[in-house]
Design a protein around this motif. Structure first.
Motif, PDB file in Angstrom:
ATOM      1  N   GLU A  74      56.404  60.188  39.832  1.00 45.38           N
ATOM      2  CA  GLU A  74      56.014  58.841  40.303  1.00 45.38           C
ATOM      3  C   GLU A  74      57.113  58.184  41.128  1.00 45.38           C
ATOM      4  OE1 GLU A  74      53.368  56.553  39.572  1.00 45.38           O
ATOM      5  OE2 GLU A  74      52.103  58.001  38.536  1.00 45.38           O
ATOM      6  N   ASP A  75      58.381  58.433  40.789  1.00 43.39           N
ATOM      7  CA  ASP A  75      59.484  57.752  41.490  1.00 43.39           C
ATOM      8  C   ASP A  75      59.722  58.366  42.866  1.00 43.39           C
ATOM      9  OD1 ASP A  75      59.919  56.016  39.370  1.00 43.39           O
ATOM     10  OD2 ASP A  75      61.176  57.496  38.326  1.00 43.39           O
ATOM     11  N   LEU A  76      59.727  59.686  42.915  1.00 45.71           N
ATOM     12  CA  LEU A  76      59.985  60.366  44.197  1.00 45.71           C
ATOM     13  C   LEU A  76      58.702  60.565  45.004  1.00 45.71           C
ATOM     14  CD1 LEU A  76      62.543  63.050  42.961  1.00 45.71           C
ATOM     15  CD2 LEU A  76      63.017  61.073  44.438  1.00 45.71           C
ATOM     16  N   ILE A  77      57.572  60.167  44.431  1.00 44.16           N
ATOM     17  CA  ILE A  77      56.252  60.378  45.048  1.00 44.16           C
ATOM     18  C   ILE A  77      56.104  61.841  45.488  1.00 44.16           C
ATOM     19  CG2 ILE A  77      54.517  59.481  46.633  1.00 44.16           C
ATOM     20  CD1 ILE A  77      55.606  56.820  46.471  1.00 44.16           C
ATOM     21  N   LEU A  78      56.188  62.697  44.486  1.00 46.48           N
ATOM     22  CA  LEU A  78      55.927  64.123  44.713  1.00 46.48           C
ATOM     23  C   LEU A  78      54.508  64.412  44.245  1.00 46.48           C
ATOM     24  CD1 LEU A  78      59.303  65.549  43.367  1.00 46.48           C
ATOM     25  CD2 LEU A  78      58.620  65.206  45.761  1.00 46.48           C
ATOM     26  N   PRO A  79      53.696  65.063  45.066  1.00 45.16           N
ATOM     27  CA  PRO A  79      52.305  65.300  44.685  1.00 45.16           C
ATOM     28  C   PRO A  79      52.193  66.444  43.676  1.00 45.16           C
ATOM     29  CG  PRO A  79      52.760  66.374  46.760  1.00 45.16           C
ATOM     30  CD  PRO A  79      54.027  65.663  46.380  1.00 45.16           C
ATOM     31  N   ALA A  80      51.138  66.385  42.859  1.00 43.46           N
ATOM     32  CA  ALA A  80      50.888  67.469  41.916  1.00 43.46           C
ATOM     33  C   ALA A  80      50.463  68.743  42.647  1.00 43.46           C
ATOM     34  CB  ALA A  80      49.813  67.051  40.922  1.00 43.46           C
ATOM     35  N   ALA A  81      49.886  68.592  43.828  1.00 44.50           N
ATOM     36  CA  ALA A  81      49.438  69.734  44.633  1.00 44.50           C
ATOM     37  C   ALA A  81      49.600  69.364  46.109  1.00 44.50           C
ATOM     38  CB  ALA A  81      47.977  70.062  44.330  1.00 44.50           C
ATOM     39  N   ARG A 118      38.482  44.975  50.728  1.00 47.26           N
ATOM     40  CA  ARG A 118      39.587  45.613  50.006  1.00 47.26           C
ATOM     41  C   ARG A 118      39.049  46.216  48.713  1.00 47.26           C
ATOM     42  NH1 ARG A 118      45.081  45.582  49.583  1.00 47.26           N
ATOM     43  NH2 ARG A 118      45.301  44.367  51.485  1.00 47.26           N
ATOM     44  N   LYS A 119      39.453  47.436  48.414  1.00 52.68           N
ATOM     45  CA  LYS A 119      38.897  48.069  47.226  1.00 52.68           C
ATOM     46  C   LYS A 119      39.463  47.432  45.955  1.00 52.68           C
ATOM     47  CE  LYS A 119      42.079  51.968  47.748  1.00 52.68           C
ATOM     48  NZ  LYS A 119      42.476  52.400  49.060  1.00 52.68           N
ATOM     49  N   ALA A 120      38.651  47.523  44.886  1.00 54.50           N
ATOM     50  CA  ALA A 120      38.995  46.815  43.647  1.00 54.50           C
ATOM     51  C   ALA A 120      40.213  47.433  42.972  1.00 54.50           C
ATOM     52  CB  ALA A 120      37.795  46.839  42.708  1.00 54.50           C
ATOM     53  N   VAL A 121      40.378  48.734  43.106  1.00 56.93           N
ATOM     54  CA  VAL A 121      41.502  49.400  42.453  1.00 56.93           C
ATOM     55  C   VAL A 121      42.248  50.216  43.503  1.00 56.93           C
ATOM     56  CG1 VAL A 121      39.924  51.221  41.673  1.00 56.93           C
ATOM     57  CG2 VAL A 121      42.161  51.031  40.618  1.00 56.93           C
ATOM     58  N   SER A 122      43.592  50.135  43.499  1.00 55.83           N
ATOM     59  CA  SER A 122      44.367  50.853  44.515  1.00 55.83           C
ATOM     60  C   SER A 122      44.359  52.350  44.213  1.00 55.83           C
ATOM     61  CB  SER A 122      45.812  50.345  44.528  1.00 55.83           C
ATOM     62  OG  SER A 122      46.499  50.804  43.382  1.00 55.83           O
ATOM     63  N   SER A 123      44.596  53.150  45.260  1.00 53.36           N
ATOM     64  CA  SER A 123      44.692  54.601  45.063  1.00 53.36           C
ATOM     65  C   SER A 123      45.783  54.920  44.052  1.00 53.36           C
ATOM     66  CB  SER A 123      45.034  55.296  46.379  1.00 53.36           C
ATOM     67  OG  SER A 123      43.987  55.198  47.278  1.00 53.36           O
ATOM     68  N   ARG A 124      46.894  54.198  44.167  1.00 55.71           N
ATOM     69  CA  ARG A 124      48.031  54.513  43.291  1.00 55.71           C
ATOM     70  C   ARG A 124      47.661  54.339  41.822  1.00 55.71           C
ATOM     71  NH1 ARG A 124      54.055  52.859  44.931  1.00 55.71           N
ATOM     72  NH2 ARG A 124      53.420  54.293  46.585  1.00 55.71           N
ATOM     73  N   GLU A 125      47.044  53.203  41.521  1.00 58.31           N
ATOM     74  CA  GLU A 125      46.638  52.960  40.125  1.00 58.31           C
ATOM     75  C   GLU A 125      45.547  53.942  39.703  1.00 58.31           C
ATOM     76  OE1 GLU A 125      45.292  48.899  39.638  1.00 58.31           O
ATOM     77  OE2 GLU A 125      46.836  48.272  41.051  1.00 58.31           O
ATOM     78  N   ALA A 126      44.603  54.177  40.606  1.00 60.07           N
ATOM     79  CA  ALA A 126      43.459  55.024  40.235  1.00 60.07           C
ATOM     80  C   ALA A 126      43.915  56.456  39.987  1.00 60.07           C
ATOM     81  CB  ALA A 126      42.396  54.975  41.333  1.00 60.07           C
ATOM     82  N   MET A 127      44.810  56.969  40.825  1.00 57.83           N
ATOM     83  CA  MET A 127      45.211  58.372  40.605  1.00 57.83           C
ATOM     84  C   MET A 127      46.052  58.508  39.344  1.00 57.83           C
ATOM     85  SD  MET A 127      47.902  59.473  43.631  1.00 57.83           S
ATOM     86  CE  MET A 127      46.975  58.905  45.034  1.00 57.83           C
ATOM     87  N   ARG A 128      46.790  57.451  39.008  1.00 59.81           N
ATOM     88  CA  ARG A 128      47.561  57.466  37.755  1.00 59.81           C
ATOM     89  C   ARG A 128      46.597  57.522  36.568  1.00 59.81           C
ATOM     90  NH1 ARG A 128      50.760  52.609  38.267  1.00 59.81           N
ATOM     91  NH2 ARG A 128      52.257  53.748  39.528  1.00 59.81           N
ATOM     92  N   ALA A 129      45.539  56.714  36.642  1.00 61.77           N
ATOM     93  CA  ALA A 129      44.563  56.683  35.542  1.00 61.77           C
ATOM     94  C   ALA A 129      43.837  58.019  35.426  1.00 61.77           C
ATOM     95  CB  ALA A 129      43.569  55.545  35.780  1.00 61.77           C
ATOM     96  N   THR A 130      43.502  58.620  36.570  1.00 57.69           N
ATOM     97  CA  THR A 130      42.818  59.919  36.536  1.00 57.69           C
ATOM     98  C   THR A 130      43.696  60.968  35.863  1.00 57.69           C
ATOM     99  OG1 THR A 130      41.645  59.427  38.602  1.00 57.69           O
ATOM    100  CG2 THR A 130      41.767  61.733  37.948  1.00 57.69           C
ATOM    101  N   ALA A 131      44.965  61.043  36.279  1.00 53.60           N
ATOM    102  CA  ALA A 131      45.874  62.053  35.723  1.00 53.60           C
ATOM    103  C   ALA A 131      46.046  61.857  34.221  1.00 53.60           C
ATOM    104  CB  ALA A 131      47.223  61.982  36.431  1.00 53.60           C
ATOM    105  N   ALA A 132      46.019  60.595  33.800  1.00 52.72           N
ATOM    106  CA  ALA A 132      46.270  60.306  32.375  1.00 52.72           C
ATOM    107  C   ALA A 132      45.050  60.550  31.500  1.00 52.72           C
ATOM    108  CB  ALA A 132      46.732  58.853  32.226  1.00 52.72           C
ATOM    109  N   TRP A 175      45.533  63.789  45.104  1.00 57.91           N
ATOM    110  CA  TRP A 175      45.106  62.847  44.047  1.00 57.91           C
ATOM    111  C   TRP A 175      45.871  63.187  42.774  1.00 57.91           C
ATOM    112  CZ3 TRP A 175      42.765  58.489  45.109  1.00 57.91           C
ATOM    113  CH2 TRP A 175      42.344  57.680  44.050  1.00 57.91           C
ATOM    114  N   GLY A 176      47.043  62.623  42.639  1.00 52.98           N
ATOM    115  CA  GLY A 176      47.848  62.826  41.433  1.00 52.98           C
ATOM    116  C   GLY A 176      49.270  63.215  41.790  1.00 52.98           C
ATOM    117  N   LYS A 177      50.192  62.675  41.021  1.00 52.65           N
ATOM    118  CA  LYS A 177      51.624  62.899  41.305  1.00 52.65           C
ATOM    119  C   LYS A 177      52.278  63.775  40.237  1.00 52.65           C
ATOM    120  CE  LYS A 177      52.371  58.419  43.603  1.00 52.65           C
ATOM    121  NZ  LYS A 177      50.980  57.947  43.642  1.00 52.65           N
ATOM    122  N   ALA A 178      53.251  64.559  40.691  1.00 51.90           N
ATOM    123  CA  ALA A 178      54.124  65.265  39.754  1.00 51.90           C
ATOM    124  C   ALA A 178      55.318  64.387  39.398  1.00 51.90           C
ATOM    125  CB  ALA A 178      54.609  66.577  40.376  1.00 51.90           C
TER     126      ALA A 178
END
Ligand code: 2P0
Length: 348
Positions: A23-30, A181-195, A18-21
């Motif tokens: 965004e372009d290369l899709i590298l996870p924070a952990a 279908r969920k209201a918010v995508s994982s991609r958007e949600a994890m970006r919002a969480t990290a921010a 849950w969270g990226k290091a």
């Protein structure tokens, strides 16, 4: 180029991503760790379309929308760059995962697409490089390249891939409480969480710590410790997600009731542990000998499926998903039986 078909299965993380290091290369924070399932496959055919100006995407027999097609086309650009070619293709994908409902349809989708497209463009990739390629489509897809329990390493572009890990046999009971279908995508949600979450840095460091403990538990065959980490890490992730500003909540009252029912079963001697992804559905890990009894108890909450460890992404026969004759070049489809992984090594 040739026409190829590949099949991949979703995976459910026991240590979550849950969270990226990057965004372009899709590298996870952990790093993270998951179980690739033996059900809900996605089967994808990639066929050359020599005269087409744009890639064409068909999902479950229907033309995909512009957003879906753009995401697939961007991914195919990575494959074309690797292959040094520029042909457009037709992609036909059949998905048996409830799309968008938190059962990781993007994982099986991009793992199948990466496997089929790499072969269609005559790329001979190692499992590691195929996993790195799938990662560029969707992070969790890199784990569906591998069979069974897989660890996805955090790192840089070269070192961030998933590979199988030895682990005890287990079953997962998937309780589907909502197919919407969920209201918010994982991609958007994890970006919002990290921010926005004040807890995010603690989440990243504690995930690395749990991953180290999980790898020890897997290698030791310690089901109890695997389960404890799985449930604790899932609850941490949902706590973290709820701390996003504005808040995001994926679990609903039925999800919480399933966590409670599993805790009650545990007190009564059925050892089982719950997890949930970016949606209200709950996955419960359990020893194979307890799966039937627990599945029966959980039918009160929704549709129940007992799944086990599944194969990594592999080439397969097309199985009736016809490709328009006009779009097919002279090459025959690759005929590898669906039950025999074509590109995977054995479990470590
Ligand atoms: C996981 N999830 O580890 C976590 C748990 C959802 C909850 O990986 O932006 O669709 O394409 O890399 O892979 C879902 O995230 O996100 C996910 P992208 P992805 O399974």
């Amino acid at each position: 180029m040739r026409t190829t078909t590949a099949r991949a299965h979703p995976n459910i993380a026991l240590v979550k991503y849950w969270g990226k290091a990057d965004e372009d290369l899709i590298l996870p924070a952990a790093g993270s760790l998951s179980l690739t399932l033996d059900q809900f496959p996605t089967t994808t055919t990639v066929a050359p379309a020599p005269s087409a100006e744009l890639d064409v995407l068909e999902l479950d027999g229907r033309p995909a929308d512009a957003g879906q097609t753009a995401r697939i086309s961007d991914f195919l650009d990575h494959v074309r760059t690797l292959a040094g070619r520029d042909e457009r293709v037709i992609v036909r994908s059949r998905n048996s995962v409830p799309t968008g409902a938190g059962l990781a349809s993007s994982a099986s989708g991009f793992a199948a697409l990466a496997t089929a497209a790499a072969a269609a463009f005559d790329l001979d990739l190692s499992p590691r490089d195929l996993s790195r390629l799938a990662r560029l489509g969707s992070g969790s897809a890199c784990r569906s390249i591998a069979e069974g329990v897989a660890v996805w390493h955090a790192g840089d572009d070269a070192s961030s891939f998933a590979e199988p890990v030895d682990a005890p046999d287990m079953r997962m009971i998937i309780v589907t409480v909502d197919r919407a279908r969920k209201a918010v995508s994982s991609r958007e949600a994890m970006r919002a969480t990290a921010a926005t979450s004040p807890f995010y840095s603690g989440w990243v460091s504690s995930t690395e710590d749990y991953l180290r403990q999980m790898l020890v538990a897997c290698r030791a065959g310690d089901f109890t410790r695997i389960g404890e980490i799985t449930e604790s890490h899932a609850l941490r992730m949902h706590g973290l997600i709820q701390s996003t500003v504005p808040p995001i909540r994926f679990l609903n009252p039925t999800s919480h009731a399933i966590f409670d029912a599993v805790a009650e079963a545990r007190e009564q001697g059925i050892e089982a542990y719950s997890t949930a992804d970016a949606g209200p559905n709950v996955a419960v890990i359990v020893r194979p000998s307890d799966a039937g009894a627990l599945a029966g108890r959980l039918t009160a909450f929704g549709d129940v499926r007992v799944v086990g460890p599944g194969p990594g992404a592999h080439l397969c026969t097309e199985e009736g998903a016809a490709v328009p004759a006009a779009a097919v070049d002279a090459a025959a489809p690759v005929a590898v039986p669906a039950s025999e992984p074509a590109s995977e090594g054995g479990r470590a």
